[in-house]
Structure formats: C-alpha cells, structure tokens
Design a protein around this motif. Structure first.
Motif, PDB file in Angstrom:
ATOM      1  N   ARG A 111       0.652  -1.425   0.023  1.00 28.33           N
ATOM      2  CA  ARG A 111       0.209   0.227  -0.056  1.00 28.33           C
ATOM      3  C   ARG A 111       0.666   1.078   0.276  1.00 28.33           C
ATOM      4  O   ARG A 111       1.973   1.103   0.310  1.00 28.33           O
ATOM      5  CB  ARG A 111      -0.878   0.299   1.424  1.00 28.33           C
ATOM      6  CG  ARG A 111      -2.206  -1.593   1.025  1.00 28.33           C
ATOM      7  CD  ARG A 111      -2.944  -1.426   2.393  1.00 28.33           C
ATOM      8  NE  ARG A 111      -3.854  -2.551   2.095  1.00 28.33           N
ATOM      9  CZ  ARG A 111      -5.052  -2.330   1.264  1.00 28.33           C
ATOM     10  NH1 ARG A 111      -5.306  -1.431   0.586  1.00 28.33           N
ATOM     11  NH2 ARG A 111      -5.688  -3.352   1.625  1.00 28.33           N
ATOM     12  N   LEU A 112       0.223   2.621  -0.705  1.00 29.87           N
ATOM     13  CA  LEU A 112       0.862   3.547  -0.514  1.00 29.87           C
ATOM     14  C   LEU A 112       1.605   4.342   0.930  1.00 29.87           C
ATOM     15  O   LEU A 112       2.782   4.889   1.086  1.00 29.87           O
ATOM     16  CB  LEU A 112      -0.167   4.666  -0.210  1.00 29.87           C
ATOM     17  CG  LEU A 112      -0.549   4.498  -2.190  1.00 29.87           C
ATOM     18  CD1 LEU A 112      -1.249   6.121  -2.752  1.00 29.87           C
ATOM     19  CD2 LEU A 112       0.894   4.655  -3.092  1.00 29.87           C
ATOM     20  N   GLU A 113       1.227   3.714   1.978  1.00 29.15           N
ATOM     21  CA  GLU A 113       1.488   3.256   3.444  1.00 29.15           C
ATOM     22  C   GLU A 113       2.716   2.921   4.121  1.00 29.15           C
ATOM     23  O   GLU A 113       3.731   3.048   4.539  1.00 29.15           O
ATOM     24  CB  GLU A 113       0.321   2.932   4.829  1.00 29.15           C
ATOM     25  CG  GLU A 113      -1.192   3.562   5.008  1.00 29.15           C
ATOM     26  CD  GLU A 113      -2.067   4.311   3.642  1.00 29.15           C
ATOM     27  OE1 GLU A 113      -2.830   4.270   3.736  1.00 29.15           O
ATOM     28  OE2 GLU A 113      -1.172   2.972   2.213  1.00 29.15           O
ATOM     29  N   LEU A 138       1.546  11.259   3.262  1.00 23.43           N
ATOM     30  CA  LEU A 138       1.083   9.686   4.217  1.00 23.43           C
ATOM     31  C   LEU A 138       1.905  10.252   5.631  1.00 23.43           C
ATOM     32  O   LEU A 138       1.761   9.511   6.053  1.00 23.43           O
ATOM     33  CB  LEU A 138       0.509   8.639   3.490  1.00 23.43           C
ATOM     34  CG  LEU A 138      -0.206   8.242   2.740  1.00 23.43           C
ATOM     35  CD1 LEU A 138      -0.533   7.117   2.092  1.00 23.43           C
ATOM     36  CD2 LEU A 138      -1.606   7.813   4.397  1.00 23.43           C
ATOM     37  N   LEU A 139       2.918  10.402   4.410  1.00 25.15           N
ATOM     38  CA  LEU A 139       3.749  10.267   5.473  1.00 25.15           C
ATOM     39  C   LEU A 139       4.189  11.532   6.305  1.00 25.15           C
ATOM     40  O   LEU A 139       4.532  11.572   7.574  1.00 25.15           O
ATOM     41  CB  LEU A 139       5.385  10.865   4.408  1.00 25.15           C
ATOM     42  CG  LEU A 139       6.885  10.758   5.226  1.00 25.15           C
ATOM     43  CD1 LEU A 139       7.131  10.306   6.027  1.00 25.15           C
ATOM     44  CD2 LEU A 139       7.826  11.268   4.412  1.00 25.15           C
ATOM     45  N   ALA A 140       3.100  12.566   5.982  1.00 28.08           N
ATOM     46  CA  ALA A 140       2.938  13.809   7.434  1.00 28.08           C
ATOM     47  C   ALA A 140       2.218  13.283   8.302  1.00 28.08           C
ATOM     48  O   ALA A 140       2.299  13.880   9.266  1.00 28.08           O
ATOM     49  CB  ALA A 140       2.463  14.734   6.403  1.00 28.08           C
ATOM     50  N   ILE A 141       0.847  12.324   7.972  1.00 27.80           N
ATOM     51  CA  ILE A 141       0.025  11.613   8.434  1.00 27.80           C
ATOM     52  C   ILE A 141       0.456  10.691   9.549  1.00 27.80           C
ATOM     53  O   ILE A 141       0.215  10.575  10.495  1.00 27.80           O
ATOM     54  CB  ILE A 141      -0.841  11.252   8.442  1.00 27.80           C
ATOM     55  CG1 ILE A 141      -1.637  12.259   6.861  1.00 27.80           C
ATOM     56  CG2 ILE A 141      -1.943  10.328   8.168  1.00 27.80           C
ATOM     57  CD1 ILE A 141      -3.066  11.746   5.460  1.00 27.80           C
ATOM     58  N   ARG A 142       1.800   9.383   9.172  1.00 32.30           N
ATOM     59  CA  ARG A 142       2.022   8.642   9.644  1.00 32.30           C
ATOM     60  C   ARG A 142       3.026   9.094  10.777  1.00 32.30           C
ATOM     61  O   ARG A 142       3.554   8.865  11.183  1.00 32.30           O
ATOM     62  CB  ARG A 142       1.952   7.512   9.271  1.00 32.30           C
ATOM     63  CG  ARG A 142       0.929   6.707   8.073  1.00 32.30           C
ATOM     64  CD  ARG A 142       0.998   6.184   7.607  1.00 32.30           C
ATOM     65  NE  ARG A 142       1.724   4.353   7.483  1.00 32.30           N
ATOM     66  CZ  ARG A 142       1.865   3.301   8.583  1.00 32.30           C
ATOM     67  NH1 ARG A 142       0.014   3.728   8.196  1.00 32.30           N
ATOM     68  NH2 ARG A 142       1.652   2.816   8.410  1.00 32.30           N
ATOM     69  N   HIS A 143       3.856   9.580  10.175  1.00 28.22           N
ATOM     70  CA  HIS A 143       5.272  10.370  10.885  1.00 28.22           C
ATOM     71  C   HIS A 143       5.431  11.881  11.008  1.00 28.22           C
ATOM     72  O   HIS A 143       6.418  12.554  10.593  1.00 28.22           O
ATOM     73  CB  HIS A 143       6.649   9.908  10.117  1.00 28.22           C
ATOM     74  CG  HIS A 143       6.171   8.421  10.139  1.00 28.22           C
ATOM     75  ND1 HIS A 143       6.690   7.747  10.462  1.00 28.22           N
ATOM     76  CD2 HIS A 143       6.168   7.629   8.485  1.00 28.22           C
ATOM     77  CE1 HIS A 143       6.507   6.299  10.377  1.00 28.22           C
ATOM     78  NE2 HIS A 143       6.539   5.896   9.345  1.00 28.22           N
ATOM     79  N   PRO A 144       4.206  12.147  11.582  1.00 26.03           N
ATOM     80  CA  PRO A 144       4.030  13.932  11.885  1.00 26.03           C
ATOM     81  C   PRO A 144       6.022  14.968  12.167  1.00 26.03           C
ATOM     82  O   PRO A 144       5.787  16.065  11.806  1.00 26.03           O
ATOM     83  CB  PRO A 144       3.253  13.885  12.551  1.00 26.03           C
ATOM     84  CG  PRO A 144       3.231  13.342  13.612  1.00 26.03           C
ATOM     85  CD  PRO A 144       3.159  11.713  12.406  1.00 26.03           C
ATOM     86  N   ASN A 145       6.369  14.047  13.407  1.00 30.07           N
ATOM     87  CA  ASN A 145       7.939  14.828  13.596  1.00 30.07           C
ATOM     88  C   ASN A 145       8.743  14.552  12.812  1.00 30.07           C
ATOM     89  O   ASN A 145       9.818  15.163  12.908  1.00 30.07           O
ATOM     90  CB  ASN A 145       7.856  13.733  14.978  1.00 30.07           C
ATOM     91  CG  ASN A 145       8.382  12.101  14.592  1.00 30.07           C
ATOM     92  OD1 ASN A 145       7.584  11.194  14.606  1.00 30.07           O
ATOM     93  ND2 ASN A 145       9.174  11.505  15.056  1.00 30.07           N
ATOM     94  N   ARG A 146       8.488  13.588  11.258  1.00 26.50           N
ATOM     95  CA  ARG A 146      10.213  13.868  10.267  1.00 26.50           C
ATOM     96  C   ARG A 146       9.190  14.686   9.178  1.00 26.50           C
ATOM     97  O   ARG A 146       9.945  15.008   8.577  1.00 26.50           O
ATOM     98  CB  ARG A 146       9.701  11.979   9.992  1.00 26.50           C
ATOM     99  CG  ARG A 146       9.352  10.872  10.926  1.00 26.50           C
ATOM    100  CD  ARG A 146      10.961  11.271  11.664  1.00 26.50           C
ATOM    101  NE  ARG A 146      12.059  11.301  11.593  1.00 26.50           N
ATOM    102  CZ  ARG A 146      12.835  10.387  10.615  1.00 26.50           C
ATOM    103  NH1 ARG A 146      11.972   9.170  11.174  1.00 26.50           N
ATOM    104  NH2 ARG A 146      13.907  10.146  10.593  1.00 26.50           N
TER     105      ARG A 146
END
Length: 296
Positions: free
Chosen positions: A92-94, A126-134
């Motif tokens: 998946r894109l995730e 999705l990177l911002a959603i799943r890893h907001p601190n990154r």
C-alpha cells in the motif's frame, strides 16, 4: 547515487547540495525513477539552500523490488472497485510512506521538508500523516486526496497508463516513440518540451532500469488507497498544494480538494501546466517549495 539498507529494504537515493543546512526529500510518481526530478530542477532547489534527497521508490530504479508478490490484475481490481468490493494490493501507499521515513532514519535525518509529485504527493501526504515528527513542511504537487467523487483522468491520459506496452527488448525505438507520445499527452500545453529532450530522458531511464511490473504494483496501491481527507484535516504544518490548470491525469479538482482538506494550506494553480514540471516552471515551483519551508 547510493543504495542504502533501511529498516525494511534497500533503497537507492541521491543527494544534491551536500553541506546545505536544510533537508528536502523529493518523492516521485507512479512507476517513475528518481530521474523524474530533473537534474536542473534538483540543482535549482539546491541553489535555494536545500540538501536535496531524492529516491527510487520501492519497485523502481535501483531500489528493491517485489517481483515475488506477482503482477496484479488491474482490470479485475477496477471491476472490484466499481462493485464496492475491497482491494488487496501487493503493498500500500502507507508502506511506501514508511519506506521514506526509514530512509530518513538511515541517513540520520531527524526531520525534513517533503515534496511529492503525483503518486509521490500521495505518499508525501501519508508520510506527514503517519510520521508527523519527521515532516517539517509539505508540498503536494499534481496530486489528490483519494476522494472518489472527483473527476477522473481524460480518456487520452488514462490510455497512457493502461495501453498495451511494447517491450524495449524487442522494439526499443517503438518503446521510445510511445514514451515520448505519452509524455506529450500528459505534459504542459503552455510550456511544451522538445520531443528530442523527452526522448533522451526516456532513454536514460530505460538504460538505468526497466521494471514494468513495478509500475503495475504501484498502480494497484493507488487504486486501493482510501480517501485521505479525514486524516489530512488533522495535519498542522505548513502546506502548499501546486497543480497544473491543464493537468489531464490528476485533474485540477484534485489539487483544489487537497488544499481544502488541509487546514491553512496554500493553493497555487498554474495556467498552462499539465502533469509534469517543465523546465520553464522549475524556478517558480522551487520558489514555492522554499517559501513553504520558510513558513516552518
């Protein structure tokens, strides 16, 4: 270009502007290698003070592939989606967003500004959603939210993705001709590119890596992606959405919908721009990315 073992797999990446103080991760679109981000654009971004990191997504270029997962039946998936049945892609894109977070970790980058184009914009979201601190800031280019109510690609643009493909192993010139014609259909009518330049770019990508099954697994991941709007509504970071007014693949409504879903997002719709970043717009888009990063 270097191949780096991350937490999950080996990814190929490239860095321009080593020594610059600000990290920027570029994520490319469906079936495309890091070369989709032209060297001239990457150098322009480095000139804005970025240490530019671009990567081959999984299943493209010189990064690890998933041939063991088989080739998805796209037509069957389309029928299942139309019937409201759930889809199960090879990944998946995730997963691809997590790949990006793993690459940043392997590079020792705590957080970066992120820009993605087309499917890369979906992954960046999705990177911002799943890893907001990154993610320090997000620039989503020619992308969408997964909203099923939005208009689809034009028939000509859809055909570029799904038409039967020649094999470059048996008909290299025919494959290159088709690649150039597809790029012209998807490209920017207000900023036409020289077909000879497009052909050289296609040759460079072909000679570096040819992985058609990876494109189909990417396509399956996009098809299976749910509507991201509820999650995008929770983002709290500087966001810019850039879209071409003449985009035939991801229609401008996709960009407008993305900006409307993210609180405080700034939207820039560029007349004459299609589903690419033509050389004539590189400086303008680099400036918008830099301005987004400055808001952080």
């Amino acid at each position: 270009m270097q191949r780096l073992k991350t937490a999950g797999l080996t990814l190929c990446h490239d860095i321009e502007g080593e020594g610059n103080p600000t990290d920027l991760l570029l994520i490319s679109g469906i079936g495309t290698q890091m070369l989709w981000w032209k060297d001239s654009f990457v150098k322009t971004l480095a000139g804005r003070g970025f240490r530019v990191i671009r990567l081959d997504n999984r299943d493209t270029g010189l990064s690890d592939g998933f041939e063991q997962s088989g080739i998805p039946d796209i037509q069957s998936m389309m029928a299942d989606r139309a019937a409201g049945r759930g889809l199960t892609p090879p990944y998946r894109l995730e997963d691809m967003a997590d790949d990006c977070a793993d690459l940043l970790s392997a590079l020792g980058v705590k957080a970066a500004h992120v820009a993605g184009g087309s499917m890369g914009g979906m992954i960046a979201q999705l990177l911002a959603i799943r890893h907001p601190n990154r993610v320090l800031s997000l620039t989503s280019i020619m992308s969408g939210t997964g909203n099923p109510a939005l208009p689809g690609a034009t028939p000509q643009a859809q055909a570029v993705l799904l038409r039967p493909r020649l094999s470059p192993e048996t008909d290299r010139e025919g494959w290159l001709d088709a690649s150039v014609s597809g790029a012209l259909i998807l490209g920017s009518p207000g900023y036409p590119e020289d077909p000879a330049d497009l052909r050289r770019a296609s040759e460079a990508s072909l000679d570096r890596a040819y992985r058609p099954s990876g494109f189909l697994r990417h396509y399956a991941a996009v098809m299976a992606a749910p509507d991201r709007r509820p999650l995008l509504n929770d983002l709290r970071l500087p966001v810019t959405v850039i879209h071409g007014a003449e985009d035939p693949l991801v229609r401008p409504e996709g960009g407008r919908d993305t900006a409307a879903a993210i609180p405080g997002a700034q939207y820039h719709e560029i007349p004459g721009m299609g589903h690419n970043i033509p050389p004539a717009l590189e400086a303008q888009i680099a400036d918008l990315i830099a301005q987004t990063a400055a808001r952080a």
